[in-house]
Every structure is written in C-alpha cells, then in structure tokens.
Design an enzyme around this catalytic site. Structure first.
Site, PDB file in Angstrom:
ATOM      1  N   GLY A   9       0.732  -1.223   0.160  1.00  0.00           N
ATOM      2  CA  GLY A   9      -0.234   0.031  -0.103  1.00  0.00           C
ATOM      3  C   GLY A   9       0.901   1.377  -0.084  1.00  0.00           C
ATOM      4  O   GLY A   9       1.629   1.623   0.916  1.00  0.00           O
ATOM      5  N   THR A  10       0.818   1.883  -1.132  1.00  0.00           N
ATOM      6  CA  THR A  10       1.779   3.231  -1.243  1.00  0.00           C
ATOM      7  C   THR A  10       0.865   4.493  -1.559  1.00  0.00           C
ATOM      8  O   THR A  10       1.248   5.378  -2.169  1.00  0.00           O
ATOM      9  CB  THR A  10       2.836   3.092  -2.503  1.00  0.00           C
ATOM     10  OG1 THR A  10       1.886   3.297  -3.589  1.00  0.00           O
ATOM     11  CG2 THR A  10       3.465   1.986  -2.388  1.00  0.00           C
ATOM     12  N   ASN A  11      -0.138   4.470  -0.512  1.00  0.00           N
ATOM     13  CA  ASN A  11      -0.851   5.798  -0.390  1.00  0.00           C
ATOM     14  C   ASN A  11      -0.655   6.386   0.852  1.00  0.00           C
ATOM     15  O   ASN A  11       0.604   6.205   1.273  1.00  0.00           O
ATOM     16  CB  ASN A  11      -2.541   5.582  -0.742  1.00  0.00           C
ATOM     17  CG  ASN A  11      -2.896   6.692  -1.319  1.00  0.00           C
ATOM     18  OD1 ASN A  11      -2.282   7.544  -2.137  1.00  0.00           O
ATOM     19  ND2 ASN A  11      -4.467   7.132  -1.026  1.00  0.00           N
ATOM     20  N   HIS A  12      -1.323   7.382   1.392  1.00  0.00           N
ATOM     21  CA  HIS A  12      -0.821   8.199   2.545  1.00  0.00           C
ATOM     22  C   HIS A  12      -0.062   7.461   3.691  1.00  0.00           C
ATOM     23  O   HIS A  12       0.807   7.866   4.120  1.00  0.00           O
ATOM     24  CB  HIS A  12      -1.918   9.180   2.989  1.00  0.00           C
ATOM     25  CG  HIS A  12      -2.869   9.528   1.953  1.00  0.00           C
ATOM     26  ND1 HIS A  12      -2.113  10.532   1.043  1.00  0.00           N
ATOM     27  CD2 HIS A  12      -4.242   9.427   1.449  1.00  0.00           C
ATOM     28  CE1 HIS A  12      -3.280  11.062  -0.018  1.00  0.00           C
ATOM     29  NE2 HIS A  12      -4.136  10.382   0.584  1.00  0.00           N
ATOM     30  N   ASP A  34       1.930  -1.407  -4.588  1.00  0.00           N
ATOM     31  CA  ASP A  34       0.683  -1.127  -4.797  1.00  0.00           C
ATOM     32  C   ASP A  34      -0.055  -1.522  -6.007  1.00  0.00           C
ATOM     33  O   ASP A  34       0.513  -1.376  -7.109  1.00  0.00           O
ATOM     34  CB  ASP A  34       0.585   0.527  -4.637  1.00  0.00           C
ATOM     35  CG  ASP A  34      -0.666   0.868  -4.103  1.00  0.00           C
ATOM     36  OD1 ASP A  34      -1.093   1.299  -2.764  1.00  0.00           O
ATOM     37  OD2 ASP A  34      -1.949   0.746  -4.755  1.00  0.00           O
ATOM     38  N   CYS A  44      -9.391  14.631  -0.634  1.00  0.00           N
ATOM     39  CA  CYS A  44     -10.403  15.922  -0.364  1.00  0.00           C
ATOM     40  C   CYS A  44     -10.437  16.768  -1.632  1.00  0.00           C
ATOM     41  O   CYS A  44     -11.222  17.818  -1.688  1.00  0.00           O
ATOM     42  CB  CYS A  44      -9.491  16.530   0.928  1.00  0.00           C
ATOM     43  SG  CYS A  44      -7.829  17.043   0.450  1.00  0.00           S
ATOM     44  N   GLY A 113      -5.201   0.294   3.579  1.00  0.00           N
ATOM     45  CA  GLY A 113      -6.397   1.013   3.546  1.00  0.00           C
ATOM     46  C   GLY A 113      -7.583   0.603   3.987  1.00  0.00           C
ATOM     47  O   GLY A 113      -7.710  -0.179   4.725  1.00  0.00           O
TER      48      GLY A 113
HETATM   49  C1  FAD Z   1     -13.438  11.559  -1.585  1.00  0.00           C
HETATM   50  C2  FAD Z   1     -12.481  11.502  -0.049  1.00  0.00           C
HETATM   51  C3  FAD Z   1     -12.336  12.617   0.484  1.00  0.00           C
HETATM   52  C4  FAD Z   1     -11.573  12.601   1.592  1.00  0.00           C
HETATM   53  N1  FAD Z   1     -11.307  13.923   2.139  1.00  0.00           N
HETATM   54  C5  FAD Z   1     -10.344  13.745   3.428  1.00  0.00           C
HETATM   55  C6  FAD Z   1     -10.089  15.108   3.895  1.00  0.00           C
HETATM   56  O1  FAD Z   1     -10.916  16.028   3.575  1.00  0.00           O
HETATM   57  N2  FAD Z   1      -9.099  15.265   5.065  1.00  0.00           N
HETATM   58  C7  FAD Z   1      -8.789  13.815   5.548  1.00  0.00           C
HETATM   59  O2  FAD Z   1      -8.019  13.711   6.432  1.00  0.00           O
HETATM   60  N3  FAD Z   1      -8.833  12.904   4.736  1.00  0.00           N
HETATM   61  C8  FAD Z   1      -9.780  12.710   3.829  1.00  0.00           C
HETATM   62  N4  FAD Z   1      -9.984  11.265   3.111  1.00  0.00           N
HETATM   63  C9  FAD Z   1      -9.637  10.103   3.902  1.00  0.00           C
HETATM   64  C10 FAD Z   1      -8.396   9.873   3.307  1.00  0.00           C
HETATM   65  O3  FAD Z   1      -8.173   9.854   1.956  1.00  0.00           O
HETATM   66  C11 FAD Z   1      -7.932   8.494   4.014  1.00  0.00           C
HETATM   67  O4  FAD Z   1      -7.981   8.610   5.296  1.00  0.00           O
HETATM   68  C12 FAD Z   1      -6.478   7.988   3.314  1.00  0.00           C
HETATM   69  O5  FAD Z   1      -6.656   7.794   2.189  1.00  0.00           O
HETATM   70  C13 FAD Z   1      -6.084   6.735   4.023  1.00  0.00           C
HETATM   71  O6  FAD Z   1      -4.917   6.339   3.762  1.00  0.00           O
HETATM   72  P1  FAD Z   1      -4.285   4.956   3.696  1.00  0.00           P
HETATM   73  O7  FAD Z   1      -2.898   4.928   2.833  1.00  0.00           O
HETATM   74  O8  FAD Z   1      -4.264   4.488   4.995  1.00  0.00           O
HETATM   75  O9  FAD Z   1      -5.252   4.158   2.821  1.00  0.00           O
HETATM   76  P2  FAD Z   1      -5.784   4.192   1.157  1.00  0.00           P
HETATM   77  O10 FAD Z   1      -5.643   5.533   0.844  1.00  0.00           O
HETATM   78  O11 FAD Z   1      -6.981   3.351   1.140  1.00  0.00           O
HETATM   79  O12 FAD Z   1      -4.489   3.400   0.610  1.00  0.00           O
HETATM   80  C14 FAD Z   1      -4.177   2.240   0.579  1.00  0.00           C
HETATM   81  C15 FAD Z   1      -3.510   1.638  -0.661  1.00  0.00           C
HETATM   82  O13 FAD Z   1      -3.294   0.189  -0.438  1.00  0.00           O
HETATM   83  C16 FAD Z   1      -3.172  -0.496  -1.791  1.00  0.00           C
HETATM   84  N5  FAD Z   1      -3.668  -1.623  -1.576  1.00  0.00           N
HETATM   85  C17 FAD Z   1      -4.608  -2.380  -0.848  1.00  0.00           C
HETATM   86  N6  FAD Z   1      -4.719  -3.807  -0.819  1.00  0.00           N
HETATM   87  C18 FAD Z   1      -3.461  -4.024  -1.774  1.00  0.00           C
HETATM   88  C19 FAD Z   1      -3.150  -5.473  -2.249  1.00  0.00           C
HETATM   89  N7  FAD Z   1      -3.612  -6.491  -1.790  1.00  0.00           N
HETATM   90  N8  FAD Z   1      -2.066  -5.247  -2.847  1.00  0.00           N
HETATM   91  C20 FAD Z   1      -1.430  -4.146  -3.144  1.00  0.00           C
HETATM   92  N9  FAD Z   1      -1.943  -2.731  -2.820  1.00  0.00           N
HETATM   93  C21 FAD Z   1      -2.950  -2.932  -2.228  1.00  0.00           C
HETATM   94  C22 FAD Z   1      -4.368   0.478  -2.366  1.00  0.00           C
HETATM   95  O14 FAD Z   1      -4.577   0.229  -3.729  1.00  0.00           O
HETATM   96  C23 FAD Z   1      -4.136   1.716  -1.786  1.00  0.00           C
HETATM   97  O15 FAD Z   1      -3.095   2.660  -2.817  1.00  0.00           O
HETATM   98  C24 FAD Z   1     -10.991  11.577   1.993  1.00  0.00           C
HETATM   99  C25 FAD Z   1     -11.276  10.351   1.559  1.00  0.00           C
HETATM  100  C26 FAD Z   1     -11.782  10.376   0.362  1.00  0.00           C
HETATM  101  C27 FAD Z   1     -12.242   8.917  -0.568  1.00  0.00           C
END
Ligand code: FAD
Length: 179
Positions: A9-12, A34, A44, A113
């Site tokens: 998982g390479t998001n936030h 990812d 956001c 995520g």
């Molecule tokens: C429309 C929208 C608006 C938002 N607005 C706000 C805001 O204003 N303020 C705020 O604080 N937060 C906001 N958020 C929330 C914020 O985006 C999330 O809290 C944040 O994305 C969480 O980050 P994460 O890295 O934990 O998870 P995610 O962003 O869900 O990233 C998880 C990553 O793991 C990868 N992954 C999952 N399973 C696998 C697998 N088996 N193999 C390979 N890769 C995998 C996915 O592809 C993904 O890239 C918003 C979210 C949305 C959808």
C-alpha cells in the site's frame, strides 16, 4: 546490517512509513508495492475538482515514484499482493501483465487502507453508479457530471464526502438528492 522492510500500500499511510524509514534509518532497504497506478492522491480534492473550485487535478498529488527510487527504495505499482507467507516471511504479488513475483522481508507494513461499503441492493451494477474513493473514481464521477444529459444526481451517504460531492454537483448545475 540492513533490515528489509516491505510496505504494502503506497498511499498516504504507506508513503509516510516509507519516508520515515528512508529519511531516518540508513540501515533500511525499503520495498513498496501497490495495485493502483498512482500514489498520493488527495481525496479531499475530488469535490473541489468536480465542483470546479480548482481547475486542474494534477495538483492533487504530492509525491511520485521517483521521489522514492531517488532515496533508494524499490517501488512497484499496478502490482497486487495476493498472498503473504508469514512463516517464511515472503510476499507474493502479481503485476498487471500477469508476472508473478515474490519479495522476502524482515519487517512488513500493511498500509492497505479501506474500501467503500457496497450496499447489497438490486441494480447496484447498473451504469452511472460510482464509488468515490480513488482518483479514478473521481474522474469517472466528473465525466458523468460533465454530460449535458445528466440532470439529476443522487448521492448515497451524507457524511462529509457525500455532502461535499453533493455540493460539487450542485455547483455544476445538477438537481441533487442526498440520502
Ligand atoms: C473523497 C474523499 C475525500 C477525503 N477527504 C479527506 C479530508 O478532507 N481530510 C482527511 O484527512 N481525509 C480525507 N479522506 C480520507 C483519506 O483519503 C484516507 O484517510 C486516506 O486515504 C487513508 O490512507 P491509507 O494510506 O491508510 O489508505 P488508502 O488511501 O486506502 O491506501 C491504501 C493503498 O493500499 C493499496 N492496496 C490495498 N490492498 C492491496 C493489495 N492487496 N496489493 C497491493 N496494494 C494494495 C491500495 O491500492 C491503496 O493505494 C478522504 C477520502 C476520500 C475518499
């Protein structure tokens, strides 16, 4: 001795973990995987883009693959982790082109995520219905809302994401129903 850390998982969360390791711990070998084709999309900004309060979505990403490869990390996008052998400490993943790969690790970080809940209702697979999570979802919704013939928009979920996208659709001149 080097410690090899695999981050799934390479998001936030994954980005924060990788930067923390790469910037502070010189003994770290970092591997990032990812399934998505992009990283660091600020969800956001989706409503701001759909509502045309910003006129370019490219600014909604804050980092890129090279930022990690330049620090010595190995990063693979469009690759989905299918299995983890916790005893042998091996991650099995498959690239978009079908290539199956493995990566062993000393430490594993799951930054996988969340996914939107899909209500099990009749018609949920019809055209014109979208989730609002990924960059790609936002682009799909924007495309839909940009169509002249689309007059009415129903938003299911009145949390802040639903309220913001409802407002964005209103800004684009649609009749909006918010459930
Ligand atoms: C429309 C929208 C608006 C938002 N607005 C706000 C805001 O204003 N303020 C705020 O604080 N937060 C906001 N958020 C929330 C914020 O985006 C999330 O809290 C944040 O994305 C969480 O980050 P994460 O890295 O934990 O998870 P995610 O962003 O869900 O990233 C998880 C990553 O793991 C990868 N992954 C999952 N399973 C696998 C697998 N088996 N193999 C390979 N890769 C995998 C996915 O592809 C993904 O890239 C918003 C979210 C949305 C959808």
């Amino acid at each position: 001795m080097m410690t090899k850390t695999v981050i799934i998982g390479t998001n936030h969360a994954g980005i924060a973990a990788a930067n923390t390791l790469l910037d502070n711990y010189p003994d770290q070998e970092v591997v990032m995987i990812d399934r998505n084709s992009n990283l660091s999309y600020l969800g956001c900004g989706t409503a701001l883009w759909v509502g045309r309060q910003v006129n370019d979505y490219h600014g909604l990403f804050y980092t890129k693959v090279e930022d990690f490869t330049n620090k010595g990390a190995k990063i693979t996008l469009e690759a989905e982790v299918k299995d983890i052998d916790f005893d042998k400490k091996v991650v099995h993943y498959i690239k978009k082109d079908g290539t199956e790969l493995t990566e062993d690790y000393d430490k594993l970080i799951l930054a996988t995520g969340s996914l939107p809940i899909s209500p099990n209702v009749a018609g949920k697979d019809l055209n014109g219905i979208h989730f609002l999570k990924l960059f790609q979802d936002g682009q799909d919704v924007d495309k839909e809302i940009s169509a002249e013939e689309v007059k009415n928009v129903a938003v299911i979920g009145a949390g802040y994401i639903g309220v913001e996208i409802a407002e964005a659709a209103k800004r684009r001149g649609k009749n909006v129903l918010l459930f």
